[in-house]
Each structure stands twice: as C-alpha cells, then as structure tokens.
Design an enzyme around this catalytic site. Structure first.
Site, PDB file in Angstrom:
ATOM      1  N   ASP A 313       6.111  36.574 -17.489  1.00 56.85           N
ATOM      2  CA  ASP A 313       5.114  37.130 -18.404  1.00 56.85           C
ATOM      3  C   ASP A 313       4.508  38.352 -17.714  1.00 56.85           C
ATOM      4  O   ASP A 313       4.553  38.460 -16.483  1.00 56.85           O
ATOM      5  CB  ASP A 313       4.042  36.085 -18.686  1.00 56.85           C
ATOM      6  CG  ASP A 313       2.915  36.641 -19.531  1.00 56.85           C
ATOM      7  OD1 ASP A 313       3.200  37.249 -20.574  1.00 56.85           O
ATOM      8  OD2 ASP A 313       1.744  36.477 -19.130  1.00 56.85           O
ATOM      9  N   ASP A 510       1.040  32.785 -17.268  1.00 59.07           N
ATOM     10  CA  ASP A 510      -0.357  32.468 -17.049  1.00 59.07           C
ATOM     11  C   ASP A 510      -1.069  32.573 -18.388  1.00 59.07           C
ATOM     12  O   ASP A 510      -0.911  33.561 -19.100  1.00 59.07           O
ATOM     13  CB  ASP A 510      -0.973  33.456 -16.043  1.00 59.07           C
ATOM     14  CG  ASP A 510      -2.470  33.263 -15.902  1.00 59.07           C
ATOM     15  OD1 ASP A 510      -2.885  32.105 -15.745  1.00 59.07           O
ATOM     16  OD2 ASP A 510      -3.210  34.264 -15.950  1.00 59.07           O
ATOM     17  N   ASP A 514       1.122  30.943 -22.920  1.00 57.34           N
ATOM     18  CA  ASP A 514       2.356  30.742 -22.186  1.00 57.34           C
ATOM     19  C   ASP A 514       2.768  29.272 -22.133  1.00 57.34           C
ATOM     20  O   ASP A 514       3.876  28.963 -21.683  1.00 57.34           O
ATOM     21  CB  ASP A 514       2.222  31.260 -20.744  1.00 57.34           C
ATOM     22  CG  ASP A 514       2.133  32.772 -20.687  1.00 57.34           C
ATOM     23  OD1 ASP A 514       2.762  33.419 -21.541  1.00 57.34           O
ATOM     24  OD2 ASP A 514       1.434  33.297 -19.808  1.00 57.34           O
TER      25      ASP A 514
END
Length: 644
Positions: A313, A510, A514
C-alpha cells in the site's frame, strides 16, 4: 528436593522410567537371581510403553497421519526379543525424556514471547481526588479516569499525559532502546515503563483496546500455534522408516544375527524429526518478537520464507501517511518568515494541513504571534489579520483573486500547495507532501536481494503520484486508483494458480481500508505501530515498530528459521544413517547405540535453537544511535533525512 518434586510432577513418565531402571539395576546387583528379576521388570515396563505408543500410532494412522512411532516401537520390541533389555530401557527413557527435552528447548525458544506476557500489567492506581489513590484491576479502568504511574511501573492502559513531562522506556512496544521524553498532552501507550518521576495519565482506551494488551493477545495466539512445518517433518518419516528397516533387515540377512536388526533400529529413533522442526519455528517467532515483529503462527513463518511477490500500500506504508512541509518558496522574505506567518494564521485550526504547517514551524523553533483574527473560506483556505497585516492563504484560485505578482510554482507529483499573499501582494508558496519513508528504498532493495521476484504498489491515489513514489523507492509496477475491493481483486489476480512462481504473495498495508486485502493475501503484514486496528487483526504479521525495514527483517528471519529447521532435520537424519551403517557392521552395541542416539537428539535441538539469533539484529543497531527527545525533534530529523 523441591526441584526434584517439581520435575516428577511435570514429567511423571520420565520419573517412572528412571525409577524402573534404578530398581532393575539394584535387583541385578543385590539379589541372587537379580538378572532374571531385572529382565522381567524391564521387559514388562517396556512392553507397556510399546503398547501405549502403538495405540497412539494407530490413532494417528486413523486420522491419516503416518509418523515415526513405528521405528521406536520396533526398536523396543526387537531389543526385548534378542535379550538386549538394557537397551530397551534406554530407548524408553529417550522416548519419555523427549518430552522434557522438548519442553526445555521450547521454553528457551519462547523466551521473548513469554516475556511480553509475564510483564503485562494486572492493576492500576486510580486517582480519586484530594491525593487519594485506589488500586484497581486494570480491566476495571474506564476511559476518562486519571491514573497514577509510579517510577519504574508500566503504563497499564493507553492515555494522555497530564503531568508536565515524562521519560518513558517504550522498548516493549516500539523496540526503541533509548528512553523517550513525552510532554503534557502527548499520547502515552500502554506497555511503556515510567522513569524516575511519578506521573498522571488520563485514560483514553480500556485495557482490552490498549496497545500493550493487543500485543499480548497477538503473542498468546502466536505462542500457542503449531507450524505446519511439523507436518513437513512427517514427510520424511515414511522414507526414513523404510530406509532404517531396509538397513536393519539387510544386516540381519547378511550376518544371520537378529541382534544386528535390533542394534540398527536402536540408533534410528526419530526424536530429531519430532522435536527439531517445532523448536526451530518457535525460536524464529521469538526472534521476530524481539525485533518488534509478531508472527501469529508457525504456518505464516513458513509461507513468509517462500514469498515471491510483495505488494505495498502507498499511504502509511511506503509513505508516512500524514502531510509534511516539503518546500517553503518565499517571495520577498525568508523561509522562516513566510512559514511563521502561515503557521500563526493556522495555529487555531484542526485541519490536517494546518497541523502540518504548525508542526513544521515548531520543529524549526519559530515563534508564532497571537495577534491573529481568522475568517475561514471553507474548502479554499482562509483570510486573516496577523500583526496588522492582511493575509490570504489557501488555493491558487482564492489568492489569485486578491493579490498581484502571482507566480504559481510547479508542483511535483503528490505535492499540494498553500499559496500566500500579504497586503494584496504574492508572498510565496508552501508545498506539502506525504513523504516517502526513509527506509522504503532500502526495504525494497533488501527484499530483491532476498529473492523476491516481483514487487508493486497498490493505492487509491492518482497514477502520477503513485508512479512518483514507486520510482523513488525502486518499484517498477504501479496499480493506482484502487478502492479496497480493487486491491483485493488485484492481490487475488497476483496469486494465480497454486504452485505458480508468483506465490506466495505478501501484502504490506496500514489502516482500516487495508484489512480486506491483508486477509486475502497469502501473508498479510500490517504496519501496526500506531495501535491495534482492523488491519492488524486481519493480518498474519504485525510490525509493532514504525519502520518499514522490519518487513525485510521478517522475511530474513523466516528464511533463516526454515533453513535451520531443514538443517536440523538433515543433521538428525544424517547422523542416524551413519550410526545405522556402523551398527549394521556390529561396531555399535545396542546399549551404546541408544546412548549415541540421545547425543544426536541434543545436537539436532541445539542446532534448532540457533534460530533465536541471526543477522536481523542490525535493525536494533540502526535505532540505537537515535534518541528521540520529543515529537518535534523527531519530525525535524525526518525532514533532514528527506532533504539529504
């Protein structure tokens, strides 16, 4: 004496075996017909153990598991059949003693995991008013209450510091080895150990929702897990058993002596396979915990060691997740003058951009004026009077309509700007961005060196911003504009059919959005340093320290753990094969062989415990050179890192 009694209580089978052996020895040397009595005593006891082991083997077979029990049972029965009853009692002692040996090895391997559990706070000092304090269970503490934390005590729940300052040891939750200084109003996480002065804390989370207790819950689950690698060790059981029986049968057939059959099987007992693999995995999980990485189960550790694809991410993972001042571009004044002017106008705002500007001014030690009146322009910026000057700041469109001399600055991908005018003239621009973590590029490089074939970024941000971050950290594949379901679909597509080169897939993320993609990945890694979230609950691995480098550490630790587990199994099998060949030629008597097999067990287990150490300790060295004295100093250091 108390230690002896405790040993008997914990390991009754070992105690009984030793007792039978001592009684048999006493009868052998004291009684007139001692050898016969000793033979009967040992034979009866060994047969009972063989029947018990055989029943367990049958139950395992009915569940579809074929293990190594057949070798131990055959060794006991064959030694009894050829009259080597002393060898049979040694084999029984080895089998029953394996429980104690495994318990010792696992206790040592779990040291870091169990250390966290033993330090969990059980009570709290509740401040009632007028200086009175009442000790209560930590589970009874509620949000909003005030707690007293005495010198040397652990903060029991998450809270906000009410005292002027506190020096805290946060190593149990963040891994930072040096004490940190917190000021009044700063957040204080449970698990931090107070320094030399008593402080008061206002509770912001119950015990169940606090950082340390969440870590403890993760550790408890990890400590109870059993690795599928133990089943992998069982894969060696059938071929090892067949080879052992073949060597023993060949020795008997060639020599015509059934004693050779028994002597070979005595040194073919299976303890290295049964104990070495789980000890290695528990040691590896403990090693990871020491590095601030909680691996929730042994199966995750095994998958982590085989990771071929890593997806990151962007926000909060490759980047810090909060906007920070990137550039100050003044027109007609200094950087600090422009920043002080902007921060003075923004100091009463709670907007995330305003906080970034004020924090940057504080990190530079700038003095803000209090002679300020503000008029917000929602969604665009604000108009203010600062020390008698008319200040407009915000979007280019807002300022352009009220100022002359506008010189819009070109923005890099991912940057946003705060344009400023003073008394109707353009005064400059402050740009902000979500900065890339200083260790992101190093993490990507270490993962490539470790053999990860494919790495990419998955983000909901725009393509240009994502590509800029990817280029900065060394990623060559970008998928941008993804909603949470889009990330799930992307990871599912990366995984492909089982057995393909792209698997296993690790997702590093995070934040709440997610959680779904972490759950669907083969290995989900949550950057959980800021507290327990849905992401950390759905992940397989939780990084407790706000350092992306720990992801590479986790892969390094897992690969070393699996390598050591395989080495330990191979070492046990190799030494056993050597001993079997020697026994086949009559070099090793049955009693001596039983003792040598115990040496093989010890060698395999000691090798397995090597997983407690390893080169991933380098992370601690990087941290140890930096003492964080305040949030402002930490931000300043991060800014300097980026500029360098």
């Amino acid at each position: 004496m108390s230690r002896v009694l405790e040993f008997i209580r914990r390991y009754p089978a070992v105690a009984l075996t030793v007792t039978v052996g001592l009684l048999a020895l006493a009868a052998f040397f004291v009684l007139d017909d001692g050898p016969a009595v000793a033979r009967v005593l040992v034979t009866a006891f060994a047969l009972v153990v063989a029947v018990q082991q055989g029943w367990g083997m049958v139950q395992d077979a009915l569940r579809g598991r074929w293990g190594l029990d057949v070798l131990a049972i055959t060794a006991i029965l064959s030694t009894l059949a050829v009259g080597e009853y002393w060898a049979s009692i040694v084999i029984v002692l080895m089998l029953t003693g394996g429980e104690a040996l495994e318990d010792y090895a696992e206790t040592r391997a779990r040291r870091e995991l169990t250390g966290l559990l033993s330090r969990a706070p059980r009570s709290a000092h509740l401040v009632l008013g007028e200086g009175s304090v009442l000790d209560v269970s930590v589970d009874d503490v509620t949000v909003g209450q005030t707690l007293l934390v005495r010198p040397g005590e652990m903060v029991p729940v998450d809270g906000v510091l009410l005292s002027e300052a506190a020096e805290l040891d946060e190593s149990s939750t963040t891994g930072e080895p040096l004490p940190v200084t917190r000021r009044s109003g700063d957040a204080v996480l449970s698990g931090a150990v107070n320094g030399s002065t008593a402080v008061t804390v206002r509770v912001t989370a119950s015990a169940a929702d606090s950082q340390y207790q969440q870590i403890v819950a993760l550790v408890e689950n990890a400590a109870e897990s059993r690795a599928p690698f133990v089943r992998l060790a069982d894969r060696y059981a059938v071929p090892f058993t067949l080879v052992a029986l073949a060597i023993a049968g060949a020795a008997w057939a060639v020599t015509g002596d059934p004693v050779r059959f028994a002597e070979v099987l005595v040194v073919a007992t299976p303890c290295p396979l049964l104990i070495a693999a789980p000890v290695s995995f528990i040691a590896g999980m403990s090693r990871a915990a020491r590095a601030g990485i909680i691996v929730k189960d042994g199966g995750t550790l095994e998958r982590l060691a085989r990771v071929r694809t890593v997806a990151f991410d962007k926000t909060g993972t490759l980047t810090h997740g909060t906007p920070r001042v990137a550039r100050v571009l003044p027109a007609g004044r200094t950087d600090d003058e422009l920043l002080a002017l902007v921060a003075s106008a923004e100091q009463l705002s709670n907007h995330v951009l305003a906080r970034a500007l004020v924090d940057e001014a504080a990190a530079r030690g700038l003095t803000l004026t209090t002679d300020v009146t503000v008029d917000d322009v929602p969604g665009r910026g604000l108009r203010a009077r600062v020390d008698g000057h008319h200040v407009v700041l915000g979007s280019y469109a807002l300022v352009a309509g009220t100022a002359v001399g506008m010189e819009p600055e070109a923005l890099a991908p991912g940057e946003m700007s705060v344009v400023v005018s003073v008394d109707g003239r353009y005064a400059g621009t402050v740009t902000l961005s979500d900065e890339v973590r200083g260790d992101a590029a190093r993490t990507v490089s270490r993962l490539r060196d470790a053999g990860v074939d494919r790495m990419l970024v998955l983000t909901g941000d725009g393509q240009a911003t994502a590509e800029a971050v990817a280029a900065q950290v060394g990623l060559d594949e970008v998928r941008a504009g993804l909603l949470p379901q889009g990330k799930v679909d992307a990871v599912a597509g990366l995984a492909g059919p089982a057995g393909t080169s792209s698997r296993p897939v690790m997702m590093v993320g995070d934040g709440l959005n997610d959680a779904p993609v972490l759950a669907v990945a083969d290995v989900g890694v949550a950057m959980g340093a800021r507290g327990a979230t849905a992401a950390s609950e759905s992940a397989d691995v939780v990084v407790l320290v706000d350092e992306l480098d720990r992801v590479a550490d986790a892969v390094a630790i897992s690969r070393r753990t699996v390598r050591i587990a395989l080495q330990s199994i191979g070492l046990g099998i190799g030494l056993s094969l050597v001993l079997m060949v020697l026994a086949a030629f009559g070099v090793i008597p049955a009693v001596v062989g039983a003792g040598l097999q115990e040496v093989v067990d010890l060698v395999a287990i000691l090798n397995a415990l090597r997983a407690l150490g390893g080169p991933a300790a380098e992370t601690g060295g990087r941290r140890s050179g930096r003492a964080v004295t305040s949030r402002h100093q930490e931000r300043a250091e991060r800014r300097d890192d980026v500029l360098v």
